[in-house]
Design a protein around this motif. Sequence first.
Motif, PDB file in Angstrom:
ATOM      1  N   LEU A  27       0.811  -1.204   0.000  1.00  0.00           N
ATOM      2  CA  LEU A  27       0.000   0.000   0.000  1.00  0.00           C
ATOM      3  C   LEU A  27       0.854   1.268   0.000  1.00  0.00           C
ATOM      4  O   LEU A  27       0.337   2.347   0.221  1.00  0.00           O
ATOM      5  N   PRO A 147      -8.304   1.162  -1.921  1.00  0.00           N
ATOM      6  CA  PRO A 147      -8.451   1.468  -0.492  1.00  0.00           C
ATOM      7  C   PRO A 147      -9.700   0.818   0.094  1.00  0.00           C
ATOM      8  O   PRO A 147     -10.691   0.595  -0.606  1.00  0.00           O
ATOM      9  N   ALA A 310      -6.259   3.487   3.477  1.00  0.00           N
ATOM     10  CA  ALA A 310      -5.967   2.055   3.348  1.00  0.00           C
ATOM     11  C   ALA A 310      -6.834   1.218   4.249  1.00  0.00           C
ATOM     12  O   ALA A 310      -7.212   0.107   3.902  1.00  0.00           O
TER      13      ALA A 310
END
Length: 310
Positions: A27, A147, A310
């Motif tokens: 991420l 996300p 995230a």
Amino acid sequence: MRILIALAAALMVTGSTAAQAAAPAALAAPNINVANVQAHLNQFQSIANANSGNRAHGRPGYLASINWVKSKLDAAGYTTRVQSFTSNGATGYNLIADYPGGDANNVVMLGGHLDSVSAGPGINDNGTGSASILEVALQVKATGFQPTKHLRFGWWGAEELGLVGSTYYVNSLSSTEKSKIKAYLNFDMTGSPNPGYFVYSSSGQPTGSAALTQRLQAGFTALGVQTELTNVGGRSDHAAFARAGIPTGGTFTGAEGIKTSAQASKWGGTAGQAFDRCYHRSCDTTANVSATALDRNADVIASTLWATAA
């Protein structure tokens, strides 16, 4: 930026937040290419040049700016809508862009004002923030970021007349829709030519704002850049969100305030000179932007968004 923002005492963060530390490597936010942001600024300058030298509320240059940003987001797969309102006898516009997916009950929103004053093209104020969040939005798509939270971006009209567009947007939301927005991050003047590196203070802001401030500070710390807190109060587009109880944060590189000797020692640049000598003037062109400040802020915007959503 509508009026001068008072600067608070310096504060440097020495470590990253737990939220960032816990984020999986997959991420990691991208390094935003400043050349792409500058290309967007060149487009805003061209629009102003073709429309009496400005992109102000109620003027053709503003609507052309809205339409151009919308076209870029539409091509990247965003769901966009233009919200109209009336101010000072003229029609104004907000552009709202939603990225498909994510938890619709848990929205992270980024925004900045797209209008200039009538005196000039408004490239630092606020082409820089507008262009930076546009490029970050495009990189969400380009990197395949997925996300868990829902992403929304806003470009506000008539900020220079008193935060009109952003206030209209927030007031148009039902209580339920307001409650779904868990964070709002505002970017207003991110490339001042004699830059400071200011992060919005969370003092007096809604619960949850401190975490956003810490993430923004950590982003600069990762770049080796010291920051100072600034008390923006009700002086930019985060204000309506804060009044609605939504956690807020943001960055700022300075307007007509004067850089001190201590700040010049910390950040470089020229002490005794305004952060932006062309603030609200016709010389606020693409020549009135620090590429270094623009680059650093764009990277911090991306890292903060990735960590928060995230």
